[in-house]
Scaffold this motif. Structure first.
Motif, PDB file in Angstrom:
ATOM      1  N   VAL A  20     -21.297  -4.709  18.148  1.00 56.96           N
ATOM      2  CA  VAL A  20     -21.317  -4.692  16.691  1.00 56.96           C
ATOM      3  C   VAL A  20     -20.502  -5.860  16.161  1.00 56.96           C
ATOM      4  O   VAL A  20     -19.616  -6.381  16.845  1.00 56.96           O
ATOM      5  CB  VAL A  20     -20.757  -3.366  16.128  1.00 56.96           C
ATOM      6  CG1 VAL A  20     -21.632  -2.190  16.506  1.00 56.96           C
ATOM      7  CG2 VAL A  20     -19.324  -3.122  16.575  1.00 56.96           C
ATOM      8  N   ASN A  21     -20.819  -6.264  14.948  1.00 52.63           N
ATOM      9  CA  ASN A  21     -20.022  -7.268  14.255  1.00 52.63           C
ATOM     10  C   ASN A  21     -19.204  -6.549  13.194  1.00 52.63           C
ATOM     11  O   ASN A  21     -19.761  -5.838  12.352  1.00 52.63           O
ATOM     12  CB  ASN A  21     -20.933  -8.316  13.609  1.00 52.63           C
ATOM     13  CG  ASN A  21     -20.134  -9.419  12.949  1.00 52.63           C
ATOM     14  OD1 ASN A  21     -19.062  -9.774  13.405  1.00 52.63           O
ATOM     15  ND2 ASN A  21     -20.664  -9.966  11.873  1.00 52.63           N
ATOM     16  N   LEU A  22     -17.891  -6.695  13.267  1.00 48.62           N
ATOM     17  CA  LEU A  22     -16.986  -6.146  12.264  1.00 48.62           C
ATOM     18  C   LEU A  22     -16.590  -7.284  11.338  1.00 48.62           C
ATOM     19  O   LEU A  22     -16.227  -8.369  11.798  1.00 48.62           O
ATOM     20  CB  LEU A  22     -15.730  -5.571  12.928  1.00 48.62           C
ATOM     21  CG  LEU A  22     -15.949  -4.498  13.990  1.00 48.62           C
ATOM     22  CD1 LEU A  22     -14.608  -4.118  14.622  1.00 48.62           C
ATOM     23  CD2 LEU A  22     -16.628  -3.286  13.402  1.00 48.62           C
ATOM     24  N   TYR A  23     -16.651  -7.040  10.038  1.00 40.21           N
ATOM     25  CA  TYR A  23     -16.308  -8.074   9.065  1.00 40.21           C
ATOM     26  C   TYR A  23     -15.554  -7.445   7.910  1.00 40.21           C
ATOM     27  O   TYR A  23     -15.962  -6.417   7.375  1.00 40.21           O
ATOM     28  CB  TYR A  23     -17.572  -8.753   8.541  1.00 40.21           C
ATOM     29  CG  TYR A  23     -17.295  -9.679   7.387  1.00 40.21           C
ATOM     30  CD1 TYR A  23     -16.707 -10.921   7.603  1.00 40.21           C
ATOM     31  CD2 TYR A  23     -17.574  -9.302   6.085  1.00 40.21           C
ATOM     32  CE1 TYR A  23     -16.422 -11.774   6.541  1.00 40.21           C
ATOM     33  CE2 TYR A  23     -17.296 -10.137   5.023  1.00 40.21           C
ATOM     34  CZ  TYR A  23     -16.720 -11.363   5.254  1.00 40.21           C
ATOM     35  OH  TYR A  23     -16.428 -12.192   4.207  1.00 40.21           O
ATOM     36  N   SER A  24     -14.452  -8.065   7.534  1.00 40.07           N
ATOM     37  CA  SER A  24     -13.677  -7.591   6.388  1.00 40.07           C
ATOM     38  C   SER A  24     -13.803  -8.582   5.246  1.00 40.07           C
ATOM     39  O   SER A  24     -13.417  -9.744   5.392  1.00 40.07           O
ATOM     40  CB  SER A  24     -12.204  -7.444   6.761  1.00 40.07           C
ATOM     41  OG  SER A  24     -11.448  -7.215   5.589  1.00 40.07           O
ATOM     42  N   ILE A  29     -11.715 -11.897   8.257  1.00 40.43           N
ATOM     43  CA  ILE A  29     -11.657 -11.460   9.652  1.00 40.43           C
ATOM     44  C   ILE A  29     -13.063 -11.048  10.063  1.00 40.43           C
ATOM     45  O   ILE A  29     -13.732 -10.317   9.355  1.00 40.43           O
ATOM     46  CB  ILE A  29     -10.711 -10.243   9.822  1.00 40.43           C
ATOM     47  CG1 ILE A  29      -9.291 -10.574   9.397  1.00 40.43           C
ATOM     48  CG2 ILE A  29     -10.729  -9.753  11.265  1.00 40.43           C
ATOM     49  CD1 ILE A  29      -8.368  -9.371   9.393  1.00 40.43           C
ATOM     50  N   SER A  30     -13.481 -11.524  11.220  1.00 39.85           N
ATOM     51  CA  SER A  30     -14.772 -11.145  11.776  1.00 39.85           C
ATOM     52  C   SER A  30     -14.616 -11.076  13.289  1.00 39.85           C
ATOM     53  O   SER A  30     -13.874 -11.858  13.870  1.00 39.85           O
ATOM     54  CB  SER A  30     -15.829 -12.183  11.399  1.00 39.85           C
ATOM     55  OG  SER A  30     -17.058 -11.836  11.950  1.00 39.85           O
ATOM     56  N   GLU A  31     -15.308 -10.117  13.902  1.00 39.74           N
ATOM     57  CA  GLU A  31     -15.209  -9.980  15.362  1.00 39.74           C
ATOM     58  C   GLU A  31     -16.442  -9.269  15.894  1.00 39.74           C
ATOM     59  O   GLU A  31     -16.900  -8.299  15.294  1.00 39.74           O
ATOM     60  CB  GLU A  31     -13.950  -9.177  15.717  1.00 39.74           C
ATOM     61  CG  GLU A  31     -13.719  -9.021  17.187  1.00 39.74           C
ATOM     62  CD  GLU A  31     -12.381  -8.377  17.538  1.00 39.74           C
ATOM     63  OE1 GLU A  31     -12.140  -8.197  18.733  1.00 39.74           O
ATOM     64  OE2 GLU A  31     -11.590  -8.055  16.631  1.00 39.74           O
ATOM     65  N   VAL A  32     -16.967  -9.758  16.995  1.00 44.74           N
ATOM     66  CA  VAL A  32     -18.035  -9.069  17.724  1.00 44.74           C
ATOM     67  C   VAL A  32     -17.350  -8.261  18.816  1.00 44.74           C
ATOM     68  O   VAL A  32     -16.535  -8.800  19.574  1.00 44.74           O
ATOM     69  CB  VAL A  32     -19.057 -10.063  18.318  1.00 44.74           C
ATOM     70  CG1 VAL A  32     -20.058  -9.338  19.201  1.00 44.74           C
ATOM     71  CG2 VAL A  32     -19.755 -10.815  17.202  1.00 44.74           C
ATOM     72  N   THR A  47     -11.491  -3.902  20.390  1.00 44.42           N
ATOM     73  CA  THR A  47     -11.335  -5.196  19.721  1.00 44.42           C
ATOM     74  C   THR A  47     -10.228  -6.029  20.357  1.00 44.42           C
ATOM     75  O   THR A  47      -9.358  -5.500  21.047  1.00 44.42           O
ATOM     76  CB  THR A  47     -11.005  -5.007  18.223  1.00 44.42           C
ATOM     77  OG1 THR A  47      -9.721  -4.412  18.098  1.00 44.42           O
ATOM     78  CG2 THR A  47     -12.052  -4.156  17.526  1.00 44.42           C
ATOM     79  N   LYS A  48     -10.268  -7.323  20.075  1.00 40.18           N
ATOM     80  CA  LYS A  48      -9.202  -8.229  20.505  1.00 40.18           C
ATOM     81  C   LYS A  48      -8.123  -8.329  19.438  1.00 40.18           C
ATOM     82  O   LYS A  48      -6.998  -8.699  19.724  1.00 40.18           O
ATOM     83  CB  LYS A  48      -9.771  -9.626  20.762  1.00 40.18           C
ATOM     84  CG  LYS A  48     -10.743  -9.683  21.913  1.00 40.18           C
ATOM     85  CD  LYS A  48     -11.308 -11.075  22.057  1.00 40.18           C
ATOM     86  CE  LYS A  48     -12.393 -11.107  23.113  1.00 40.18           C
ATOM     87  NZ  LYS A  48     -13.059 -12.407  23.176  1.00 40.18           N
ATOM     88  N   ASP A  80      -5.298  -4.087  28.675  1.00 40.40           N
ATOM     89  CA  ASP A  80      -5.319  -5.545  28.834  1.00 40.40           C
ATOM     90  C   ASP A  80      -5.321  -6.318  27.514  1.00 40.40           C
ATOM     91  O   ASP A  80      -6.173  -7.171  27.279  1.00 40.40           O
ATOM     92  CB  ASP A  80      -6.546  -5.967  29.656  1.00 40.40           C
ATOM     93  CG  ASP A  80      -6.567  -5.323  31.030  1.00 40.40           C
ATOM     94  OD1 ASP A  80      -5.483  -5.158  31.621  1.00 40.40           O
ATOM     95  OD2 ASP A  80      -7.665  -4.981  31.504  1.00 40.40           O
ATOM     96  N   ASN A  81      -4.386  -6.004  26.634  1.00 38.41           N
ATOM     97  CA  ASN A  81      -4.242  -6.700  25.346  1.00 38.41           C
ATOM     98  C   ASN A  81      -5.414  -6.490  24.393  1.00 38.41           C
ATOM     99  O   ASN A  81      -5.678  -7.325  23.534  1.00 38.41           O
ATOM    100  CB  ASN A  81      -3.989  -8.199  25.543  1.00 38.41           C
ATOM    101  CG  ASN A  81      -2.686  -8.441  26.291  1.00 38.41           C
ATOM    102  OD1 ASN A  81      -1.686  -7.768  26.038  1.00 38.41           O
ATOM    103  ND2 ASN A  81      -2.715  -9.378  27.214  1.00 38.41           N
ATOM    104  N   PHE A  82      -6.141  -5.399  24.556  1.00 39.44           N
ATOM    105  CA  PHE A  82      -7.200  -5.025  23.627  1.00 39.44           C
ATOM    106  C   PHE A  82      -6.723  -3.830  22.807  1.00 39.44           C
ATOM    107  O   PHE A  82      -5.712  -3.204  23.117  1.00 39.44           O
ATOM    108  CB  PHE A  82      -8.492  -4.659  24.373  1.00 39.44           C
ATOM    109  CG  PHE A  82      -9.209  -5.846  24.937  1.00 39.44           C
ATOM    110  CD1 PHE A  82     -10.180  -6.501  24.198  1.00 39.44           C
ATOM    111  CD2 PHE A  82      -8.915  -6.316  26.214  1.00 39.44           C
ATOM    112  CE1 PHE A  82     -10.847  -7.605  24.716  1.00 39.44           C
ATOM    113  CE2 PHE A  82      -9.582  -7.404  26.739  1.00 39.44           C
ATOM    114  CZ  PHE A  82     -10.547  -8.057  25.990  1.00 39.44           C
ATOM    115  N   PHE A  83      -7.494  -3.500  21.770  1.00 38.67           N
ATOM    116  CA  PHE A  83      -7.176  -2.375  20.898  1.00 38.67           C
ATOM    117  C   PHE A  83      -8.415  -1.506  20.769  1.00 38.67           C
ATOM    118  O   PHE A  83      -9.535  -1.988  20.883  1.00 38.67           O
ATOM    119  CB  PHE A  83      -6.746  -2.874  19.510  1.00 38.67           C
ATOM    120  CG  PHE A  83      -5.543  -3.751  19.571  1.00 38.67           C
ATOM    121  CD1 PHE A  83      -4.270  -3.201  19.506  1.00 38.67           C
ATOM    122  CD2 PHE A  83      -5.669  -5.118  19.735  1.00 38.67           C
ATOM    123  CE1 PHE A  83      -3.149  -4.007  19.605  1.00 38.67           C
ATOM    124  CE2 PHE A  83      -4.559  -5.934  19.830  1.00 38.67           C
ATOM    125  CZ  PHE A  83      -3.294  -5.371  19.769  1.00 38.67           C
TER     126      PHE A  83
END
Length: 101
Positions: A20-24, A29-32, A47-48, A80-83
């Motif tokens: 998914v693509n998250l966008y605020s 902020i945007s993240e796949v 997420t990273k 591993d540094n993810f959330f």
């Protein structure tokens, strides 16, 4: 003293990985990111980035035509540094629990 009922999910989440693509719109902020599990009105996403609680965002499936306005319910350290981010979707399009073809 009255007992407080336990909060329970209205619908169960289905283990399903989709990107998914998250966008605020509030922050640029945007993240796949991949989901861990999903329901018709929510998802857990790996997420990273740290996403602040109550952040308003848009979520869109990379494959298919699924889209929703949403908010961040929680963001917790994962591996591993993810959330892991709990997302509540508002007025989602389509059925998010069906795999896209």
């Amino acid at each position: 003293m009255a007992e407080t009922p336990l909060l329970r999910r209205k619908e169960s989440r289905i283990p399903m990985q989709m990107f998914v693509n998250l966008y605020s719109p509030d922050n640029p902020i945007s993240e796949v990111a991949p989901t861990i599990d999903i329901s018709c009105h929510g998802a857990r996403v790996v997420t990273k980035k740290i996403w602040p609680q109550n952040q308003q965002l848009s979520i869109r499936s990379i494959r298919g035509n699924l889209y929703s306005h949403a908010r961040v319910v929680y963001c917790q350290p994962y591996k591993d540094n993810f959330f892991v981010v709990g997302i509540e979707m508002h007025y989602p399009t389509g059925d998010w629990t069906k795999p896209s073809r």
